[in-house]
Design a protein around this motif. Structure first.
Motif, PDB file in Angstrom:
ATOM      1  N   ALA A  50       0.849  -1.190   0.000  1.00 41.72           N
ATOM      2  CA  ALA A  50       0.000   0.000   0.000  1.00 41.72           C
ATOM      3  C   ALA A  50       0.884   1.239   0.000  1.00 41.72           C
ATOM      4  N   TYR A  79      -8.284   2.744   1.312  1.00 41.94           N
ATOM      5  CA  TYR A  79      -8.705   1.838   2.376  1.00 41.94           C
ATOM      6  C   TYR A  79      -8.868   2.516   3.732  1.00 41.94           C
ATOM      7  N   ARG A  80      -8.089   3.546   3.987  1.00 43.74           N
ATOM      8  CA  ARG A  80      -8.117   4.219   5.280  1.00 43.74           C
ATOM      9  C   ARG A  80      -7.834   5.689   5.072  1.00 43.74           C
ATOM     10  N   PRO A 186     -14.463  -3.691  -0.686  1.00 41.70           N
ATOM     11  CA  PRO A 186     -14.366  -2.756   0.446  1.00 41.70           C
ATOM     12  C   PRO A 186     -14.659  -3.447   1.766  1.00 41.70           C
ATOM     13  N   ALA A 187     -14.063  -2.930   2.835  1.00 42.51           N
ATOM     14  CA  ALA A 187     -14.368  -3.437   4.166  1.00 42.51           C
ATOM     15  C   ALA A 187     -15.840  -3.203   4.491  1.00 42.51           C
ATOM     16  N   GLY A 271     -13.209   3.930  -3.527  1.00 43.37           N
ATOM     17  CA  GLY A 271     -13.282   3.222  -2.266  1.00 43.37           C
ATOM     18  C   GLY A 271     -14.331   3.732  -1.306  1.00 43.37           C
ATOM     19  N   TYR A 273     -14.603   3.652   2.936  1.00 43.23           N
ATOM     20  CA  TYR A 273     -13.663   3.418   4.019  1.00 43.23           C
ATOM     21  C   TYR A 273     -14.095   4.210   5.255  1.00 43.23           C
TER      22      TYR A 273
END
Length: 310
Positions: A50, A79-80, A186-187, A271, A273
């Motif tokens: 990443a 992601y974050r 995605p989470a 994304g 997140y």
């Protein structure tokens, strides 16, 4: 895949400080890169798991280099995100006096955050941009410039001393950083999420942008960022980077994205997140008619009507 995170270097950047707030960095190799494009290309090329890069600050808005890199090239996904409060120190070689400073350097995003301070304290100095604030400190160490605006924590790393500290034109200035990797599922939603996309208009006509925004408005989706970026295809051709509250798994957000896809020739999903420093209890509830339950009930009603069960 290598267990490493690339980031905007060299060592001693605000990016590194923000990155080290992520718990998983304890088990990752942190690799400084010379630029944002280099960090993102390390992910695209499989050299890093990443990349961690700045994407927005509260003074000037979006970091255009990062946005443009995410818009073009092989797709990547956020992601974050991390928020970091920013104040600068004026770093100099030991013994340097304020009156002796003729040249100063820092990352271009730093200049709007120290412009007034410079006007009041260093009105005649020459400003030169550096690849990062820490790289500016390195250049001062090498004698290329007299001073650099950087984090006070970079002074020891580069053998400099902070001549002035706590420098900022805007109170509570923050920079937003994002952890970017290759696309994947995605989470799961946390209840306090953000969804990022880039959209390209089909054509330029009166109300074209309004039509895109209405896809969010009619579904009760709040926008947190809207920034236009040139496509490189001539004057007047733009795409739009959008951050919206919510997760792609939320019915209102998913339907808004489908609406964009119907209207636009290209939509790039960047994304969904967790929002930084926000929990589900701080997020306002969906407006009337826009909760997942209400979307599901409306869908069930339509199905019953189609089956003659109304």
């Amino acid at each position: 895949m290598p267990a490493s995170y690339a980031y905007l270097g060299p060592e001693g950047t605000f990016t590194e400080v923000a990155l080290r707030t992520l718990p998983e960095t304890a088990t990752r190799e942190l690799v400084p890169m010379v630029s944002v494009p280099a960090a993102l290309d390390a992910v695209r090329g499989g050299e890093a798991e990443a990349a961690f890069v700045p994407i927005e600050n509260s003074v000037e808005g979006g970091i255009t280099t990062t946005l443009d890199e995410l818009v073009a090239g092989e797709p990547l996904m956020i992601y974050r995100e991390v928020l970091l409060s920013i104040t600068f120190a004026l770093l100099v070689r030991p013994g340097t006096k304020l009156s002796e400073i003729k040249t100063v350097t820092a990352h271009p995003a730093a200049q709007p955050q120290v412009r007034i301070w410079m006007k009041n304290n260093l009105p005649d100095v020459i400003w030169e941009s550096a690849a990062s604030n820490a790289d500016g400190a390195r250049l001062v160490q090498e004698g290329r410039y007299d001073a650099a605006f950087a984090g006070e924590f970079a002074a020891q790393r580069y053998g400099l001393e902070p001549l002035e500290t706590g420098i900022h034109d805007a109170e509570n200035a923050q920079t937003r950083f994002v952890l970017v990797g290759k696309p994947a599922r995605p989470a799961a939603p946390t209840g306090a999420d953000k969804t990022s996309v880039v959209v390209w208009q089909r054509d330029d006509h009166p109300g074209a942008l309004l039509e895109l925004l209405q896809e969010f408005a009619v579904r009760g989706v709040n926008l947190m960022l809207l920034q236009s970026r040139p496509t490189g295809e001539g004057i007047g051709n733009y795409c739009f980077a959008i951050d919206a509250e919510g997760h792609i798994a939320d019915r209102r957000v998913g339907e808004a994205l489908m609406g964009l896809k119907r209207r636009c020739p290209q939509v790039r999903f960047l994304g969904s997140y967790p929002r930084a420093e926000v929990d589900a209890g701080e997020v306002r509830a969906p407006g009337a008619g826009t909760s997942d339950g209400e979307f599901a009930a409306a869908s069930d009603w339509l199905a019953r009507c189609q089956d003659g069960r109304f």
